[in-house]
Design an enzyme around this catalytic site. Structure first.
Site, PDB file in Angstrom:
ATOM      1  N   SER A 187     -22.912 -13.493  26.162  1.00 26.83           N
ATOM      2  CA  SER A 187     -24.212 -13.033  25.683  1.00 26.83           C
ATOM      3  C   SER A 187     -25.338 -13.953  26.134  1.00 26.83           C
ATOM      4  CB  SER A 187     -24.214 -12.931  24.158  1.00 26.83           C
ATOM      5  OG  SER A 187     -25.495 -12.589  23.691  1.00 26.83           O
ATOM      6  N   LYS A 219     -21.305  -2.196  16.640  1.00 28.69           N
ATOM      7  CA  LYS A 219     -22.582  -1.563  16.335  1.00 28.69           C
ATOM      8  C   LYS A 219     -22.463  -0.375  15.375  1.00 28.69           C
ATOM      9  CE  LYS A 219     -25.189  -2.862  20.483  1.00 28.69           C
ATOM     10  NZ  LYS A 219     -26.063  -2.369  21.572  1.00 28.69           N
ATOM     11  N   ASN A 236     -27.946  -2.801  15.870  1.00 29.82           N
ATOM     12  CA  ASN A 236     -27.809  -3.996  16.709  1.00 29.82           C
ATOM     13  C   ASN A 236     -28.533  -5.202  16.123  1.00 29.82           C
ATOM     14  OD1 ASN A 236     -30.526  -3.417  17.329  1.00 29.82           O
ATOM     15  ND2 ASN A 236     -30.306  -4.206  19.410  1.00 29.82           N
ATOM     16  N   ASP A 284     -32.780  -1.515  20.291  1.00 29.77           N
ATOM     17  CA  ASP A 284     -32.543  -1.114  21.677  1.00 29.77           C
ATOM     18  C   ASP A 284     -33.556  -0.072  22.142  1.00 29.77           C
ATOM     19  OD1 ASP A 284     -30.379  -2.787  22.214  1.00 29.77           O
ATOM     20  OD2 ASP A 284     -28.910  -1.340  21.475  1.00 29.77           O
ATOM     21  N   GLY A 297     -22.881   7.026  27.148  1.00 33.98           N
ATOM     22  CA  GLY A 297     -22.248   6.024  26.303  1.00 33.98           C
ATOM     23  C   GLY A 297     -23.167   5.524  25.208  1.00 33.98           C
ATOM     24  N   GLY A 298     -22.805   4.379  24.611  1.00 29.72           N
ATOM     25  CA  GLY A 298     -23.553   3.851  23.481  1.00 29.72           C
ATOM     26  C   GLY A 298     -24.990   3.524  23.818  1.00 29.72           C
ATOM     27  N   ALA A 299     -25.237   2.922  24.967  1.00 29.14           N
ATOM     28  CA  ALA A 299     -26.612   2.580  25.347  1.00 29.14           C
ATOM     29  C   ALA A 299     -27.460   3.826  25.529  1.00 29.14           C
ATOM     30  CB  ALA A 299     -26.611   1.745  26.621  1.00 29.14           C
TER      31      ALA A 299
END
Length: 284
Positions: A16, A68, A89, A104, A131-133
């Protein structure tokens, strides 16, 4: 820790960039606090949240994969946007409990805010990925008045995402291969329009398959945006630049979402005047 602190949690977590970003801002702002990373497995998540509730110095945490969604039932309140996106997040102590947010969406929109501050005859976004993003990106672009085309390997999943996140919108889906094949579509006059093409997938990331994309699908004067951060200049962005399109890289979203979280953690805006120096640190 006997001073205010926040952290990022995930599994894995050592990769990260969040500690670097937040520590950079803490130093610039002269705030006596810290930001670290904490490896939390799925089995440890509930115990982690319980322990942090009892820490009076803890200002919150960022949440990355795979927590998340799993963290949501452990919190006392979920911000409406985070509930709609279905992912948290950012967690902060608030009103005697723990509140979950999603920064996000704000982070994604931030580099487009000057464009979106004006009015347009039409706004359209082509989004690659389901997807998640992509969830936060779909919500953000729908909320800023874009007609969306979402492309994925599974068009049923793409349609389900649109129906869930913006059920009243007149949006479209396409198979991923659609944007890989050349088109002879003649774009109409884009004067007064705003178009953005987004790679919201991991395609093109180091260790992932390449993004198969043909630029005949990009309207004139579009913004080409890639959320991948490794490499920072993906093949998609490199070709977009070569063709004269304006580009936005993945660090823009990463820094933008971190700034929104920073203010929630420490109560002051992130000092953004040195973003260029921060980028140098992150890419060193």
């Amino acid at each position: 820790m006997s001073k205010p602190h926040a952290e990022v949690i995930g599994d894995p977590i050592v990769q990260s960039k969040s500690p670097t970003i937040h520590r950079f801002w803490l130093d610039k702002a002269g705030i006596d606090a810290d930001y670290t990373h904490c490896h939390v497995t799925a089995d440890d998540l509930a115990d982690y949240i319980a322990a942090r509730r009892a820490d009076s110095y803890w200002r919150g945490c960022n949440v990355t994969m795979p927590h998340k969604q799993a963290v949501i039932p452990l919190l006392d309140r979920i911000d409406p946007l985070a509930a709609r996106i279905g992912a948290v997040n950012t967690i902060v102590p608030e009103d005697g409990g723990l509140a979950g947010y999603n920064t996000d969406a704000a982070g994604f929109i931030e580099p487009l805010r000057d464009d979106l501050a004006g009015s347009h005859l039409f706004r359209m976004a082509r989004i690659i990925g389901t997807g998640g993003a992509a969830r936060a990106i779909i919500a953000a672009l729908a909320d800023t008045g874009h007609v969306l085309v979402v492309a994925g390997r599974n068009v049923d999943k793409a349609r389900a995402l649109l129906d869930e996140l913006d059920p009243g919108g007149e949006h479209h889906v396409a198979p991923l291969a659609h944007f890989g094949a050349e088109t002879d579509f003649a774009f109409d006059d884009r004067e007064g329009c705003f178009d953005v093409v987004v790679n919201a997938s991991a395609l093109g990331m180091v260790g992932q398959p390449p993004l198969d994309f043909d630029f005949s699908h990009v309207p004139p004067q579009s913004v080409c945006y890639d959320i991948v951060t490794t490499p920072l200049e993906t093949p998609f962005l490199k070709e977009a630049k070569a063709r004269g399109f304006r580009t936005v890289d993945g660090l823009s979203m990463l820094i933008g979402q971190a700034a929104a979280a920073f203010e929630k953690f420490y109560g002051v805006p992130a000092p953004r005047e040195d973003d260029a120096a921060l980028r140098k640190v992150l890419t060193a």
